[in-house]
Structures are given as structure tokens and as C-alpha cells.
Write a protein that holds these residues in place. Sequence first.
Motif, PDB file in Angstrom:
ATOM      1  N   PRO A  26       0.654  -0.893   0.240  1.00 32.61           N
ATOM      2  CA  PRO A  26       0.227   0.212   0.001  1.00 32.61           C
ATOM      3  C   PRO A  26       0.704   1.319   0.007  1.00 32.61           C
ATOM      4  O   PRO A  26       2.077   1.445   0.343  1.00 32.61           O
ATOM      5  N   ARG A  27       0.418   2.120  -0.902  1.00 32.93           N
ATOM      6  CA  ARG A  27       0.952   3.833  -0.697  1.00 32.93           C
ATOM      7  C   ARG A  27       1.108   3.954   0.706  1.00 32.93           C
ATOM      8  O   ARG A  27      -0.122   4.489   1.408  1.00 32.93           O
ATOM      9  N   LYS A  28       2.011   5.170   1.043  1.00 29.76           N
ATOM     10  CA  LYS A  28       2.280   5.198   2.222  1.00 29.76           C
ATOM     11  C   LYS A  28       1.370   6.561   2.024  1.00 29.76           C
ATOM     12  O   LYS A  28       1.460   7.713   0.934  1.00 29.76           O
ATOM     13  N   PRO A  29       0.648   7.104   2.950  1.00 28.93           N
ATOM     14  CA  PRO A  29      -0.320   7.994   3.597  1.00 28.93           C
ATOM     15  C   PRO A  29       1.226   9.493   3.623  1.00 28.93           C
ATOM     16  O   PRO A  29       1.679   9.870   3.794  1.00 28.93           O
TER      17      PRO A  29
END
Length: 117
Positions: A26-29
Motif C-alpha cells: 500500500p502507498r504511504k499516506p
Amino acid sequence: MATVLDLNTPRPRHPEKAHRPDSPPPRKPDWIRVKAPVSPGYGETHRIMRENGLHTVCEEAGCPNIGECWEKKHATFMIMGDTCTRACAFCNVKTGLPGALDAGEPVMSARRRPSLA
């Protein structure tokens, strides 16, 4: 005895994951990303540290927030050199026995400079 690994052959997946498709991580916020330290305040603090031969926890531990703190001219000094005598598992500071003490370090650390006030 030596173990040879063939890095060109893909490793088999765990049996419970073998039938699931691969998914990208998942992409980091956005809030977790840190900007590179490039502000004039950071540069000035960096210059002062170098001129006075001071060591900071910020640099030695590789703190990701160094740009934010040094921009405000905040720093946490390490006394007695760049080596810590403790071995905390979570810390990235070099551990070992400290070298010879610098007799001028207390004066350099305590010097009140107008640019740090």
C-alpha cells in the motif's frame, strides 16, 4: 559449510499465499512523508554545528525530523563525542566506548550565539 543461494530463481511462496494474486504494497499516506531539509534555518544550524565541532542526536540517529527542528534552530546535543555508551535496540546512534574527551566541548556547547537565541 557454505550455503549457496540462487537469486535468479524465484522462491516459492508461502503455502497460504500461493493461491492469492500478488498485491503491491500500500502507498504511504502523505502525512508520513518528510520534506528534505533545505531551509535557510537548517543551513545556518548545520553551519554552527560544524564550526563548533558539536555532535547532535539529530544527526547521529538519522532523525527524519531534523529539517523541521533545525529550521527552528532546535537541536539535541550529544556530550562527550559522537558515541553513546548505551545500546538501545531502537536507536541508530553509534554505540561503544567514547574516545578522548574534548576539553573545549563544554564551552562550545554552552556558548550563547545570537543566531541560536
